[in-house]
Design an enzyme around this catalytic site. Structure first.
Site, PDB file in Angstrom:
ATOM      1  N   LYS A 184       0.861  -1.190   0.000  1.00  0.00           N
ATOM      2  CA  LYS A 184       0.000   0.000   0.000  1.00  0.00           C
ATOM      3  C   LYS A 184       0.896   1.239   0.000  1.00  0.00           C
ATOM      4  CE  LYS A 184      -1.671   3.126   2.649  1.00  0.00           C
ATOM      5  NZ  LYS A 184      -1.919   4.198   1.696  1.00  0.00           N
ATOM      6  N   GLU A 240       9.977   2.264  10.582  1.00  0.00           N
ATOM      7  CA  GLU A 240      10.932   3.375  10.407  1.00  0.00           C
ATOM      8  C   GLU A 240      10.128   4.659  10.455  1.00  0.00           C
ATOM      9  OE1 GLU A 240      14.055   3.107  10.453  1.00  0.00           O
ATOM     10  OE2 GLU A 240      14.256   0.952  10.141  1.00  0.00           O
ATOM     11  N   CYS A 244      13.050  12.467   6.159  1.00  0.00           N
ATOM     12  CA  CYS A 244      13.080  11.996   7.555  1.00  0.00           C
ATOM     13  C   CYS A 244      14.409  12.363   8.198  1.00  0.00           C
ATOM     14  CB  CYS A 244      12.843  10.494   7.604  1.00  0.00           C
ATOM     15  SG  CYS A 244      13.913   9.590   6.491  1.00  0.00           S
ATOM     16  N   GLU A 253       8.950  16.976  15.184  1.00  0.00           N
ATOM     17  CA  GLU A 253       9.275  16.931  13.753  1.00  0.00           C
ATOM     18  C   GLU A 253       8.349  17.897  13.012  1.00  0.00           C
ATOM     19  OE1 GLU A 253       8.302  13.340  11.535  1.00  0.00           O
ATOM     20  OE2 GLU A 253      10.266  13.431  10.574  1.00  0.00           O
TER      21      GLU A 253
HETATM   22  P1  NAP Z   1       2.150   8.682   7.494  1.00  0.00           P
HETATM   23  O1  NAP Z   1       1.039   9.639   7.471  1.00  0.00           O
HETATM   24  O2  NAP Z   1       2.425   7.917   8.737  1.00  0.00           O
HETATM   25  O3  NAP Z   1       1.846   7.658   6.303  1.00  0.00           O
HETATM   26  C1  NAP Z   1       2.747   6.626   5.969  1.00  0.00           C
HETATM   27  C2  NAP Z   1       1.967   5.497   5.329  1.00  0.00           C
HETATM   28  O4  NAP Z   1       1.092   4.927   6.295  1.00  0.00           O
HETATM   29  C3  NAP Z   1       1.075   5.955   4.168  1.00  0.00           C
HETATM   30  O5  NAP Z   1       1.017   4.954   3.195  1.00  0.00           O
HETATM   31  C4  NAP Z   1      -0.271   6.109   4.867  1.00  0.00           C
HETATM   32  O6  NAP Z   1      -1.365   6.020   3.992  1.00  0.00           O
HETATM   33  C5  NAP Z   1      -0.231   4.926   5.800  1.00  0.00           C
HETATM   34  N1  NAP Z   1      -1.185   5.020   6.911  1.00  0.00           N
HETATM   35  C6  NAP Z   1      -1.781   6.118   7.413  1.00  0.00           C
HETATM   36  N2  NAP Z   1      -2.600   5.775   8.432  1.00  0.00           N
HETATM   37  C7  NAP Z   1      -2.517   4.426   8.562  1.00  0.00           C
HETATM   38  C8  NAP Z   1      -3.110   3.475   9.432  1.00  0.00           C
HETATM   39  N3  NAP Z   1      -3.958   3.848  10.380  1.00  0.00           N
HETATM   40  N4  NAP Z   1      -2.792   2.170   9.299  1.00  0.00           N
HETATM   41  C9  NAP Z   1      -1.911   1.779   8.363  1.00  0.00           C
HETATM   42  N5  NAP Z   1      -1.321   2.628   7.490  1.00  0.00           N
HETATM   43  C10 NAP Z   1      -1.609   3.938   7.598  1.00  0.00           C
HETATM   44  O7  NAP Z   1       3.521   9.363   7.071  1.00  0.00           O
HETATM   45  P2  NAP Z   1       3.819  10.269   5.806  1.00  0.00           P
HETATM   46  O8  NAP Z   1       3.228  11.606   6.052  1.00  0.00           O
HETATM   47  O9  NAP Z   1       3.452   9.559   4.547  1.00  0.00           O
HETATM   48  O10 NAP Z   1       5.413  10.353   5.831  1.00  0.00           O
HETATM   49  C11 NAP Z   1       6.112  11.268   6.605  1.00  0.00           C
HETATM   50  C12 NAP Z   1       6.691  10.613   7.837  1.00  0.00           C
HETATM   51  O11 NAP Z   1       7.494   9.501   7.456  1.00  0.00           O
HETATM   52  C13 NAP Z   1       7.609  11.523   8.613  1.00  0.00           C
HETATM   53  O12 NAP Z   1       7.371  11.372   9.987  1.00  0.00           O
HETATM   54  C14 NAP Z   1       8.994  11.020   8.237  1.00  0.00           C
HETATM   55  O13 NAP Z   1       9.996  11.302   9.179  1.00  0.00           O
HETATM   56  C15 NAP Z   1       8.738   9.559   8.124  1.00  0.00           C
HETATM   57  N6  NAP Z   1       9.781   8.892   7.342  1.00  0.00           N
HETATM   58  C16 NAP Z   1      10.672   8.088   8.006  1.00  0.00           C
HETATM   59  C17 NAP Z   1      11.699   7.468   7.296  1.00  0.00           C
HETATM   60  C18 NAP Z   1      12.666   6.556   8.003  1.00  0.00           C
HETATM   61  O14 NAP Z   1      13.299   5.754   7.326  1.00  0.00           O
HETATM   62  N7  NAP Z   1      12.820   6.641   9.307  1.00  0.00           N
HETATM   63  C19 NAP Z   1      11.811   7.683   5.922  1.00  0.00           C
HETATM   64  C20 NAP Z   1      10.890   8.510   5.296  1.00  0.00           C
HETATM   65  C21 NAP Z   1       9.866   9.109   6.015  1.00  0.00           C
HETATM   66  P3  NAP Z   1      -2.052   7.353   3.413  1.00  0.00           P
HETATM   67  O15 NAP Z   1      -1.038   7.994   2.559  1.00  0.00           O
HETATM   68  O16 NAP Z   1      -3.199   6.807   2.650  1.00  0.00           O
HETATM   69  O17 NAP Z   1      -2.445   8.197   4.588  1.00  0.00           O
END
Ligand code: NAP
Length: 511
Positions: free
Chosen positions: A191, A266, A300, A401
């Site tokens: 997904k 992550e 990130c 963040e």
């Molecule tokens: P996010 O809102 O947590 O979404 C990540 C993924 O999870 C998306 O595919 C999202 O789908 C899905 N998701 C949302 N709610 C969910 C639920 N209840 N159950 C299962 N899946 C769910 O994060 P983002 O805004 O896309 O990304 C930014 C974040 O990622 C930042 O905090 C960044 O630091 C972190 N990040 C970390 C790394 C690392 O390696 N540590 C690398 C890159 C990014 P939808 O898009 O449909 O909401």
């Protein structure tokens, strides 16, 4: 509407004026969701609708998992070097399409085109690297403590891997997860983030064209709450590999934990660059500008804190302001642009809210702090590169963040204080130190509590053959990328072969 079924030829970018309609990919077929509904994909640079993808349901996930489970049964028996042949072809196709993929990436995600090319290159590198692992996947062969007995460990696949990925690195992170999963003999249900569906479809098309047997990669578009949760909750999904926010990662951990399901998480960062008084300040400025404002601060590993020795604080501020003033903001497809849009309106508002909190808590705003609302840029989601100073470690902007082009200077008196400030946050992804003193550098390498440490470079720029991930609230002890990724997608099996013809009891018969 132009349906992309997977068989159609490239170049999406030639047809930017025609919104695209992609479908789910389940059991080797491009199919609509059982819901029959679609959601739009929007270009963050100008607000234009660029296409549609299915709004999928739990039923779509059920179909995808069933296909994956069936396909994995025979895939696990394919010799790993043969599995790897497909990955070599994936790498070749990615390389062949690097430019068109990069253009699509910028179109739907907004990062500037040079960075998009770098991201696609990361996926290419990962494909070749993991293809090489097909001839390794090393276990251990160890001497048995008993005579006429052989002892070894082998890696076996976990089964069906559920991948949930973010929008900020839509193809790199997907490559870090899907390639090791597949080479190790797993099947995948993926997904992608709702904001970046096109890259996911393009990547899956490449797997299809590379000859990956049907059912081994399944792509289900849809919301996190519906599709993501359905993957996490599905009893036949054996491992969930997630990258995204802490909030969602924690929820996934709780849901999966109840089922004793393996999760690799992550999550966020609050990364800092430390600049000591003996640093090459111009080099430090290069590193900070790249790490704080590249990808509009939405990495990130973005540098959202600058911990600076008080003796060079003013000089660093001056040099940073000079450089920030020269940054060009705009559509990332324009090669001359340095800072592109942020992903959507709510991200823009969240960033602005943090800036207001910073001002309210007493930080000094040196530049930026504005949503751009003039002319063409008003159609997209642009925030001015923002620099705070005289920030204290406990302020909200120094702890949480922000995920936008905002960074904060925190003055310190010495290295011990710098390390304490660096470590005084709930995250532990990336850190960096600029210093010419080898003793200080080695102390920092030892004491900075992050999964990634840079010396005389910014906080970003990981290479794919080392582990990627963080300590504390950034993760749950697993790593993406590098050989460590194989630990996520394999189980260890220890095998003992006793060829003595008698019953030998370990720890008893050898004493
Ligand atoms: P996010 O809102 O947590 O979404 C990540 C993924 O999870 C998306 O595919 C999202 O789908 C899905 N998701 C949302 N709610 C969910 C639920 N209840 N159950 C299962 N899946 C769910 O994060 P983002 O805004 O896309 O990304 C930014 C974040 O990622 C930042 O905090 C960044 O630091 C972190 N990040 C970390 C790394 C690392 O390696 N540590 C690398 C890159 C990014 P939808 O898009 O449909 O909401």
């Amino acid at each position: 509407m132009n349906y992309q079924t997977g068989a159609q030829e490239e170049n999406q970018v030639q047809n930017q004026n025609h919104p695209k309609k992609y479908l789910n990919y389940i059991n080797g077929e491009w199919v609509p969701s059982v819901s029959g509904k679609f959601t739009v994909n929007v270009n963050p640079a100008n607000g234009e609708v660029i296409g549609e993808v299915p709004q999928s349901t739990k039923e779509d996930v059920d179909l995808a998992v069933a296909a994956a489970k069936a396909a994995q049964k025979s895939w696990r028996l394919v010799p790993a070097p043969e599995r790897a042949e497909i990955l070599y072809e994936v790498g070749r196709l990615l390389k062949e399409r690097k430019e068109s993929l990069s253009q699509i990436l910028t179109l739907e995600m907004g990062k500037v085109i040079a960075e998009a090319r770098g991201e696609v290159q990361e996926a290419i590198d990962m494909a070749y690297y993991m293809a090489g692992e097909g001839r390794r996947l090393f276990g251990d062969t160890v001497p048995s403590e008993l005579r006429n007995k052989f002892a070894m460990s082998v890696r076996v696949p976990v089964g069906v891997a559920g991948l949930i990925t973010p929008w900020n690195f839509p193809i790199a992170i997907a490559s870090w997860k899907s390639l090791p999963a597949l080479v190790a003999g797993n099947a995948v249900v993926w997904k992608p983030a709702s904001e970046t569906p096109f890259m996911a479809a393009e990547f899956v098309k490449i797997y299809e064209e590379a000859g990956l047997p049907k059912g081994l990669i399944n792509l289900v578009f849809g919301s996190g709450g519906v599709v993501g949760n359905a993957i996490v909750d599905h009893p036949d999904v054996d491992i969930v590999s997630f990258t995204g926010s802490n909030e969602v990662g924690r929820q996934i951990n709780e849901r999966a934990g109840g089922m004793l399901k393996r999760t690799s998480l992550e999550m966020g960062g609050k990364n800092a660059v430390t600049v000591m008084e003996d640093a090459d300040l111009d080099l430090a400025v290069d590193g900070i500008i790249w790490s704080a404002f590249g990808t509009a601060g939405q990495r990130c590993t973005a540098c959202s804190r600058i911990i600076v020795h008080e003796a060079v604080k003013e000089e660093l501020e001056r040099k940073l302001l000079e450089r920030i003033a020269k940054l060009k903001i705009g559509n990332g497809l324009d090669e001359s642009v340095d800072v592109g849009p942020v992903i959507n309106r709510s991200a823009l508002e969240k960033i602005d809210e943090y800036v207001k909190i910073g001002v309210k808590e007493g930080a000094t705003l040196l530049c930026g702090g504005e949503i751009l609302s003039n002319g063409e840029l008003a159609k997209g989601h642009y925030y001015t590169p923002t620099l705070f100073t005289d920030v204290t470690p406990s302020m909200t902007i120094a702890q949480e963040e922000i995920f936008g082009p905002v960074t904060s200077i925190i003055p310190v008196k010495n290295l011990d204080e710098a390390i304490k400030v660096n470590n005084g946050v709930e995250f532990g992804l990336s850190s960096s130190i600029f210093s010419r003193d080898v003793n200080r550098v080695f102390q920092a390498m030892r004491d900075l509590d992050t999964g990634i440490v840079y010396v005389n470079a910014g906080t970003t720029g990981a290479e794919i053959h080392l582990p990627f991930g963080g300590t504390k609230g950034t993760g749950n002890g697993h790593r993406d990328s590098g050989v460590a990724a194989l630990d996520v997608f394999t189980e260890w099996k220890s095998v003992y072969v006793d060829y003595s013809g008698t019953l030998q009891r370990a720890q008893i018969d050898n004493k």
